[in-house]
Design a protein around this motif. Structure first.
Motif, PDB file in Angstrom:
ATOM      1  N   ASN A 115     -10.616   1.454 -11.398  1.00  0.00           N
ATOM      2  CA  ASN A 115      -9.357   2.177 -11.383  1.00  0.00           C
ATOM      3  C   ASN A 115      -8.438   1.557 -10.336  1.00  0.00           C
TER       4      ASN A 115
ATOM      5  N   THR B 204      -7.875  -2.727  -6.970  1.00  0.00           N
ATOM      6  CA  THR B 204      -8.742  -1.829  -7.745  1.00  0.00           C
ATOM      7  C   THR B 204      -9.927  -1.391  -6.901  1.00  0.00           C
ATOM      8  N   ASN B 205     -10.575  -0.300  -7.373  1.00  0.00           N
ATOM      9  CA  ASN B 205     -11.765   0.190  -6.696  1.00  0.00           C
ATOM     10  C   ASN B 205     -13.017  -0.092  -7.533  1.00  0.00           C
TER      11      ASN B 205
ATOM     12  N   SER C 231      -6.587   1.372  -7.089  1.00  0.00           N
ATOM     13  CA  SER C 231      -6.763   2.030  -5.794  1.00  0.00           C
ATOM     14  C   SER C 231      -5.599   2.982  -5.560  1.00  0.00           C
ATOM     15  N   ASP C 232      -5.909   4.151  -5.022  1.00  0.00           N
ATOM     16  CA  ASP C 232      -4.852   5.162  -4.899  1.00  0.00           C
ATOM     17  C   ASP C 232      -3.721   4.709  -3.984  1.00  0.00           C
TER      18      ASP C 232
ATOM     19  N   SER D  74     -10.584  -1.994  -2.525  1.00  0.00           N
ATOM     20  CA  SER D  74     -11.093  -0.798  -1.855  1.00  0.00           C
ATOM     21  C   SER D  74     -12.480  -1.063  -1.277  1.00  0.00           C
TER      22      SER D  74
ATOM     23  N   GLY E 269       1.313   3.195  -2.692  1.00  0.00           N
ATOM     24  CA  GLY E 269       0.934   4.057  -3.801  1.00  0.00           C
ATOM     25  C   GLY E 269       0.514   5.451  -3.361  1.00  0.00           C
ATOM     26  N   PRO E 270       0.469   6.386  -4.337  1.00  0.00           N
ATOM     27  CA  PRO E 270       0.830   6.149  -5.739  1.00  0.00           C
ATOM     28  C   PRO E 270       2.344   6.086  -5.933  1.00  0.00           C
TER      29      PRO E 270
ATOM     30  N   ASN F 292       0.828  -1.213   0.000  1.00  0.00           N
ATOM     31  CA  ASN F 292       0.000   0.000   0.000  1.00  0.00           C
ATOM     32  C   ASN F 292       0.857   1.257   0.000  1.00  0.00           C
TER      33      ASN F 292
ATOM     34  N   GLU G  53       0.426  -1.651 -13.408  1.00  0.00           N
ATOM     35  CA  GLU G  53      -0.640  -1.444 -12.430  1.00  0.00           C
ATOM     36  C   GLU G  53      -1.436  -2.711 -12.144  1.00  0.00           C
TER      37      GLU G  53
END
Length: 381
Positions: free
Chosen positions: A286, A281-282, A288-289, A304, A260-261, A258, A361
């Protein structure tokens, strides 16, 4: 022939230790002479592995430094720690079409998935398929004060491998919660879950604890090892363990991290080629930030805002920790159908859905459980 150098984990105190200070190290030996040399230097033997050529021991720093010059020793490294990857706050079964697999009788029955984590709640109504487990850290201990009061929900340690944090139980529910018309349902629903407790109540565990847990999974002949944990630094002992498990038929799945970004920040052990690294992903497909990225990423999965089991109930968490068991649940289902670890890994990648993210990604794309079983997502009968 010189032995390996003393390795230091990020933020470790080994480099700063004085020659007579006691340090805890993993010693990888190349022969019985190397093993005996490590034991002779030890003031306390913490662990001797069953199948790996490793001894974890406490000894003066000067003794550890001397061992690195022994030609019968492969490496000497500080026994650093890793942490449970993320519990912020968290849908995913529907998005990866796991319910289509369930409707077509694909439940993972007959296969085994080990949650290598903080343990599993031994009394949760949604986790009825919990089999043999083992603890490599003591339930009810950990944290800065040695107290678990402020971690998890104070779950009682009915079993040595019970979850005193929440993290492992949350991951277990994502992978394999029972389809019982209440609570939540997992990616698989009838595989046998195994709690391999390598993280304490604060979500922390040493390299040695984690390596021993991975070795244990391999020696039990279990199919999948799900690892929602990680750290910035690798470990030779951990590398030995993941190689051993891979060679013994275990599909190892790891949370990418975790951080990111970012563009190249996958955590260990997911960074190792023996481990299938999973990004998050969310609900908008996309990345996940918070999700780590990097060339090691092989597949993405929902991470997410994921609702799943925790000791005594349910909660919503976010993290690549939540993405990882989606893939583990799919992998154990394939292996229940006779796939080997390598075949299951390849099948998951070949059938992943392209959602427009880069390989850095999402690797091959988003997990598609129905497609992995050769099912059409509309075939929800």
């Amino acid at each position: 022939m010189a032995g390996a150098s003393v390795a230091t984990a990020a933020g470790s105190g080994l480099a700063a230790a004085k020659p007579d200070d006691t340090v805890e190290v993993n010693v990888g030996f190349a022969s019985e002479r190397g093993r005996q040399a490590a034991l002779e230097k030890a003031t306390e033997v913490v662990r001797e592995f069953d199948s790996l050529d490793i001894v974890t021991a406490k000894m003066p720093k000067r003794a550890a430094t001397a061992l690195e010059q022994n030609p019968n020793v492969r490496y000497v490294e500080e026994n650093g720690t890793m942490e449970a990857l993320a519990q912020t706050l968290p849908w995913g079964i529907d998005r990866v079409d796991a319910e289509v697999a369930h409707a077509n009788g694909e439940t993972g029955k007959g296969a085994d998935v080990a949650i290598i984590d903080t343990g599993i709640d031994s009394d949760h109504p949604d986790l009825k398929k919990v089999g043999k487990g083992k603890a490599f850290v003591e339930c009810g201990t950990g944290g800065l004060t040695g107290s678990c009061t402020f971690y998890g929900n104070g779950n009682k340690c009915r079993k040595s491998w019970d979850d005193d944090n929440d993290h492992g139980t949350h991951c277990a529910g994502i992978a394999d919660a029972t389809d019982n018309n209440k609570g939540v349902v997992g990616v698989s629903t009838k595989a046998t879950l195994h709690a391999v407790k390598v993280l304490d109540c604060s979500g922390s565990g040493s390299y040695s604890d984690i390596a021993a847990g991975i070795e244990y999974v391999a020696n039990q002949g279990w199919d999948v090892g799900s690892m929602s944990l990680g750290g910035d630094s690798g470990s030779s002992a951990l590398k030995d363990a993941v190689q051993y498990a891979q060679n013994n038929g275990v599909l190892l799945v790891g949370a990418a991290g975790n951080a990111g970004p970012c563009t190249d920040c996958v955590k260990y052990p997911a960074k190792y080629p023996e481990v299938m690294a999973v990004s998050s992903t969310n609900q908008d497909d996309n990345l996940s930030d918070f999700s780590s990225q990097g060339p090691e990423i092989e597949i993405a999965a929902p991470g997410s805002d994921i609702y799943s089991t925790v000791p005594g109930g349910y909660d919503t968490f976010s993290g690549t920790s939540m993405a990882c068991p989606h893939v583990s649940g799919a992998g154990v289902g394939l292996m229940s159908n006779g796939y080997t670890n390598d075949e299951a890994r390849q099948q998951l990648k070949q059938t992943a859905e392209d959602i427009g993210l880069s390989e850095n990604e999402s690797g091959s794309g988003l997990l598609d459980v129905a497609a992995a079983y050769g099912l059409d997502s509309s075939d929800d009968t």
